[in-house]
Design a protein around this motif. Structure first.
Motif, PDB file in Angstrom:
ATOM      1  N   PRO A 233       0.808  -1.226   0.000  1.00 34.25           N
ATOM      2  CA  PRO A 233       0.000   0.000   0.000  1.00 34.25           C
ATOM      3  C   PRO A 233       0.845   1.282   0.000  1.00 34.25           C
ATOM      4  O   PRO A 233       0.495   2.245  -0.688  1.00 34.25           O
ATOM      5  CB  PRO A 233      -0.834  -0.121   1.283  1.00 34.25           C
ATOM      6  CG  PRO A 233      -0.127  -1.119   2.135  1.00 34.25           C
ATOM      7  CD  PRO A 233       0.554  -2.066   1.188  1.00 34.25           C
ATOM      8  N   ASN A 234       1.954   1.275   0.749  1.00 32.90           N
ATOM      9  CA  ASN A 234       2.738   2.518   0.815  1.00 32.90           C
ATOM     10  C   ASN A 234       3.446   2.817  -0.501  1.00 32.90           C
ATOM     11  O   ASN A 234       3.432   3.953  -0.974  1.00 32.90           O
ATOM     12  CB  ASN A 234       3.735   2.452   1.978  1.00 32.90           C
ATOM     13  CG  ASN A 234       3.018   2.557   3.317  1.00 32.90           C
ATOM     14  OD1 ASN A 234       2.231   3.477   3.538  1.00 32.90           O
ATOM     15  ND2 ASN A 234       3.259   1.592   4.197  1.00 32.90           N
ATOM     16  N   GLY A 235       4.041   1.786  -1.097  1.00 33.92           N
ATOM     17  CA  GLY A 235       4.745   1.985  -2.371  1.00 33.92           C
ATOM     18  C   GLY A 235       3.799   2.495  -3.460  1.00 33.92           C
ATOM     19  O   GLY A 235       4.143   3.395  -4.232  1.00 33.92           O
ATOM     20  N   VAL A 236       2.596   1.932  -3.500  1.00 35.70           N
ATOM     21  CA  VAL A 236       1.630   2.338  -4.526  1.00 35.70           C
ATOM     22  C   VAL A 236       1.114   3.750  -4.240  1.00 35.70           C
ATOM     23  O   VAL A 236       1.036   4.588  -5.138  1.00 35.70           O
ATOM     24  CB  VAL A 236       0.479   1.308  -4.636  1.00 35.70           C
ATOM     25  CG1 VAL A 236      -0.651   1.847  -5.508  1.00 35.70           C
ATOM     26  CG2 VAL A 236       1.007   0.000  -5.213  1.00 35.70           C
ATOM     27  N   CYS A 237       0.808   4.033  -2.969  1.00 38.96           N
ATOM     28  CA  CYS A 237       0.375   5.407  -2.620  1.00 38.96           C
ATOM     29  C   CYS A 237       1.430   6.423  -3.044  1.00 38.96           C
ATOM     30  O   CYS A 237       1.101   7.465  -3.618  1.00 38.96           O
ATOM     31  CB  CYS A 237       0.163   5.554  -1.113  1.00 38.96           C
ATOM     32  SG  CYS A 237      -1.403   4.914  -0.514  1.00 38.96           S
ATOM     33  N   GLU A 238       2.677   6.095  -2.752  1.00 38.72           N
ATOM     34  CA  GLU A 238       3.715   7.079  -3.063  1.00 38.72           C
ATOM     35  C   GLU A 238       3.831   7.347  -4.561  1.00 38.72           C
ATOM     36  O   GLU A 238       3.960   8.486  -4.984  1.00 38.72           O
ATOM     37  CB  GLU A 238       5.058   6.647  -2.449  1.00 38.72           C
ATOM     38  CG  GLU A 238       5.184   7.209  -1.043  1.00 38.72           C
ATOM     39  CD  GLU A 238       5.699   6.211  -0.011  1.00 38.72           C
ATOM     40  OE1 GLU A 238       6.586   5.410  -0.355  1.00 38.72           O
ATOM     41  OE2 GLU A 238       5.197   6.232   1.135  1.00 38.72           O
TER      42      GLU A 238
ATOM     43  N   LYS B 178     -11.450   4.423   1.124  1.00 38.32           N
ATOM     44  CA  LYS B 178     -12.233   4.926   2.258  1.00 38.32           C
ATOM     45  C   LYS B 178     -12.075   4.022   3.475  1.00 38.32           C
ATOM     46  O   LYS B 178     -11.891   4.477   4.592  1.00 38.32           O
ATOM     47  CB  LYS B 178     -13.735   4.893   1.889  1.00 38.32           C
ATOM     48  CG  LYS B 178     -14.312   6.152   1.367  1.00 38.32           C
ATOM     49  CD  LYS B 178     -15.846   6.064   1.298  1.00 38.32           C
ATOM     50  CE  LYS B 178     -16.362   5.085   0.263  1.00 38.32           C
ATOM     51  NZ  LYS B 178     -17.830   5.150   0.088  1.00 38.32           N
ATOM     52  N   ALA B 179     -12.204   2.721   3.235  1.00 36.63           N
ATOM     53  CA  ALA B 179     -12.187   1.775   4.353  1.00 36.63           C
ATOM     54  C   ALA B 179     -10.781   1.635   4.941  1.00 36.63           C
ATOM     55  O   ALA B 179     -10.611   1.588   6.165  1.00 36.63           O
ATOM     56  CB  ALA B 179     -12.706   0.414   3.892  1.00 36.63           C
ATOM     57  N   CYS B 180      -9.770   1.602   4.076  1.00 32.68           N
ATOM     58  CA  CYS B 180      -8.402   1.324   4.546  1.00 32.68           C
ATOM     59  C   CYS B 180      -7.797   2.478   5.346  1.00 32.68           C
ATOM     60  O   CYS B 180      -6.830   2.275   6.071  1.00 32.68           O
ATOM     61  CB  CYS B 180      -7.489   0.988   3.365  1.00 32.68           C
ATOM     62  SG  CYS B 180      -7.854  -0.615   2.628  1.00 32.68           S
ATOM     63  N   CYS B 181      -8.341   3.677   5.210  1.00 26.79           N
ATOM     64  CA  CYS B 181      -7.808   4.803   5.996  1.00 26.79           C
ATOM     65  C   CYS B 181      -8.703   5.102   7.182  1.00 26.79           C
ATOM     66  O   CYS B 181      -8.509   6.081   7.894  1.00 26.79           O
ATOM     67  CB  CYS B 181      -7.626   6.035   5.114  1.00 26.79           C
ATOM     68  SG  CYS B 181      -9.189   6.731   4.540  1.00 26.79           S
TER      69      CYS B 181
ATOM     70  N   ARG C 172      -1.918   7.429   5.042  1.00 27.67           N
ATOM     71  CA  ARG C 172      -3.286   7.281   5.553  1.00 27.67           C
ATOM     72  C   ARG C 172      -4.014   8.626   5.486  1.00 27.67           C
ATOM     73  O   ARG C 172      -5.170   8.705   5.083  1.00 27.67           O
ATOM     74  CB  ARG C 172      -3.251   6.753   6.990  1.00 27.67           C
ATOM     75  CG  ARG C 172      -4.499   5.970   7.366  1.00 27.67           C
ATOM     76  CD  ARG C 172      -4.499   5.537   8.815  1.00 27.67           C
ATOM     77  NE  ARG C 172      -3.470   4.563   9.128  1.00 27.67           N
ATOM     78  CZ  ARG C 172      -2.478   4.774  10.006  1.00 27.67           C
ATOM     79  NH1 ARG C 172      -2.394   5.911  10.662  1.00 27.67           N
ATOM     80  NH2 ARG C 172      -1.578   3.833  10.232  1.00 27.67           N
ATOM     81  N   LYS C 173      -3.296   9.690   5.837  1.00 25.12           N
ATOM     82  CA  LYS C 173      -3.872  11.034   5.796  1.00 25.12           C
ATOM     83  C   LYS C 173      -4.197  11.425   4.349  1.00 25.12           C
ATOM     84  O   LYS C 173      -5.256  11.979   4.050  1.00 25.12           O
ATOM     85  CB  LYS C 173      -2.873  12.025   6.409  1.00 25.12           C
ATOM     86  CG  LYS C 173      -3.336  13.468   6.423  1.00 25.12           C
ATOM     87  CD  LYS C 173      -2.357  14.326   7.230  1.00 25.12           C
ATOM     88  CE  LYS C 173      -2.766  15.793   7.248  1.00 25.12           C
ATOM     89  NZ  LYS C 173      -2.570  16.474   5.967  1.00 25.12           N
ATOM     90  N   TRP C 174      -3.282  11.085   3.435  1.00 20.32           N
ATOM     91  CA  TRP C 174      -3.513  11.399   2.016  1.00 20.32           C
ATOM     92  C   TRP C 174      -4.773  10.699   1.510  1.00 20.32           C
ATOM     93  O   TRP C 174      -5.602  11.299   0.824  1.00 20.32           O
ATOM     94  CB  TRP C 174      -2.284  10.975   1.197  1.00 20.32           C
ATOM     95  CG  TRP C 174      -2.474  11.118  -0.279  1.00 20.32           C
ATOM     96  CD1 TRP C 174      -2.500  12.275  -1.002  1.00 20.32           C
ATOM     97  CD2 TRP C 174      -2.676  10.044  -1.222  1.00 20.32           C
ATOM     98  NE1 TRP C 174      -2.708  11.990  -2.328  1.00 20.32           N
ATOM     99  CE2 TRP C 174      -2.824  10.636  -2.486  1.00 20.32           C
ATOM    100  CE3 TRP C 174      -2.743   8.660  -1.107  1.00 20.32           C
ATOM    101  CZ2 TRP C 174      -3.028   9.875  -3.645  1.00 20.32           C
ATOM    102  CZ3 TRP C 174      -2.945   7.905  -2.243  1.00 20.32           C
ATOM    103  CH2 TRP C 174      -3.085   8.520  -3.503  1.00 20.32           C
ATOM    104  N   LEU C 175      -4.941   9.424   1.895  1.00 19.25           N
ATOM    105  CA  LEU C 175      -6.133   8.673   1.464  1.00 19.25           C
ATOM    106  C   LEU C 175      -7.413   9.304   2.030  1.00 19.25           C
ATOM    107  O   LEU C 175      -8.424   9.390   1.336  1.00 19.25           O
ATOM    108  CB  LEU C 175      -6.034   7.215   1.925  1.00 19.25           C
ATOM    109  CG  LEU C 175      -5.037   6.337   1.164  1.00 19.25           C
ATOM    110  CD1 LEU C 175      -4.794   5.029   1.920  1.00 19.25           C
ATOM    111  CD2 LEU C 175      -5.526   6.033  -0.258  1.00 19.25           C
TER     112      LEU C 175
END
Ligand code: ZN
Length: 246
Positions: A43-48, A64-67, A95-98
């Motif tokens: 999740p972090n690599g893809v978010c970045e 929505k659910a994961c954050c 998490r904040k970005w999501l």
């Protein structure tokens, strides 16, 4: 403007990287239709990557659910396990970005983007009847949507002489060149968890000048991705489904 349209990456970094390589040099701008995370082990690599590269994005139901914005009450036990795992795995920053991702639909001028449908971000557009319910709200527009993880489109075409519309057509396998007046709902497919019985990552390219949409599939290192899912302690079913595309 040449757009790379990606959706439902679901924390699958191997698939995302393969798509980016496959599409290299063929786009000026990245558009993401949500479900950046959930199911996969990165999740972090893809978010970045998405944070750095997407010019436009809307949130998906897994985002929505994961954050922690929404309880995963409608999720099956496997998906819910992945939601809880992802919540813990995400950095505070991601998490904040999501949490702050905009709710669709969004109008980008040359197209509209939605996660589920233009009326409801959580609605599944599965068949022509579902599409017919959307057409009156987006006449003459091109809408990109995701959520079903099935690549393809629904079209309402106006005939050459300007007379009436036709019934929604069958999805074209390779792409479509839109004519003036056409209404189109196009799903680029899922980058990280295809469910149309093909395991290759799905995405689309859109040229707003020629009005051409091209569907693409590209192979990625499924075995590496599956290994990470198992090592992370995520449900094995999430690894297995990737090889069969369902
Ligand atoms: Zn999804």
């Amino acid at each position: 403007m040449r757009r790379l349209i990606i959706s439902d990456i679901h924390a699958n970094l191997e698939a995302l990287q393969a798509v980016v390589r496959d599409a290299e040099g063929q786009y000026d701008s990245v558009v993401c239709l949500g479900d950046v995370v959930g199911y996969g082990a990165d999740p972090n690599g893809v978010c970045e990557w998405v944070r750095e590269n997407a010019a436009a994005i809307i949130r998906g139901n897994h985002d929505k659910a994961c954050c922690g914005l929404e309880e995963p009450v409608l999720f099956n036990p496997v998906a819910r396990f992945a939601v809880e795992w992802t919540y813990e795995e995400l950095s505070d920053d991601n998490r904040k970005w999501l949490r702050e991702l905009p709710v669709g639909p969004a109008d980008l001028g040359d197209c509209v983007i939605a996660h589920g449908s233009v009326l409801d971000e959580d609605e599944y557009l599965i068949d022509a009847q579902d599409a017919a319910g959307q057409f009156p709200h987006v006449l003459g527009r091109l809408v990109f949507f995701g959520h079903t993880h099935v690549q393809g489109g629904f079209f309402l075409r106006t005939s050459e002489d300007g007379e009436g519309g036709e019934a929604p057509g069958e999805p074209d396998k390779h792409g479509v060149r839109l004519r003036p007046g056409d209404t189109a709902l196009v799903n680029p497919g899922s980058v990280g968890q295809p469910r149309d019985l093909a395991w290759e990552s799905g995405y689309a390219l859109y040229d707003s000048v020629t009005r051409e949409v091209i569907y693409r599939r590209c192979p990625y290192d499924v075995a590496a991705c599956q290994k990470k899912i198992l090592e992370a302690g995520l449900p094995p079913a999430l690894a297995e489904r990737l090889s069969i595309g369902r």
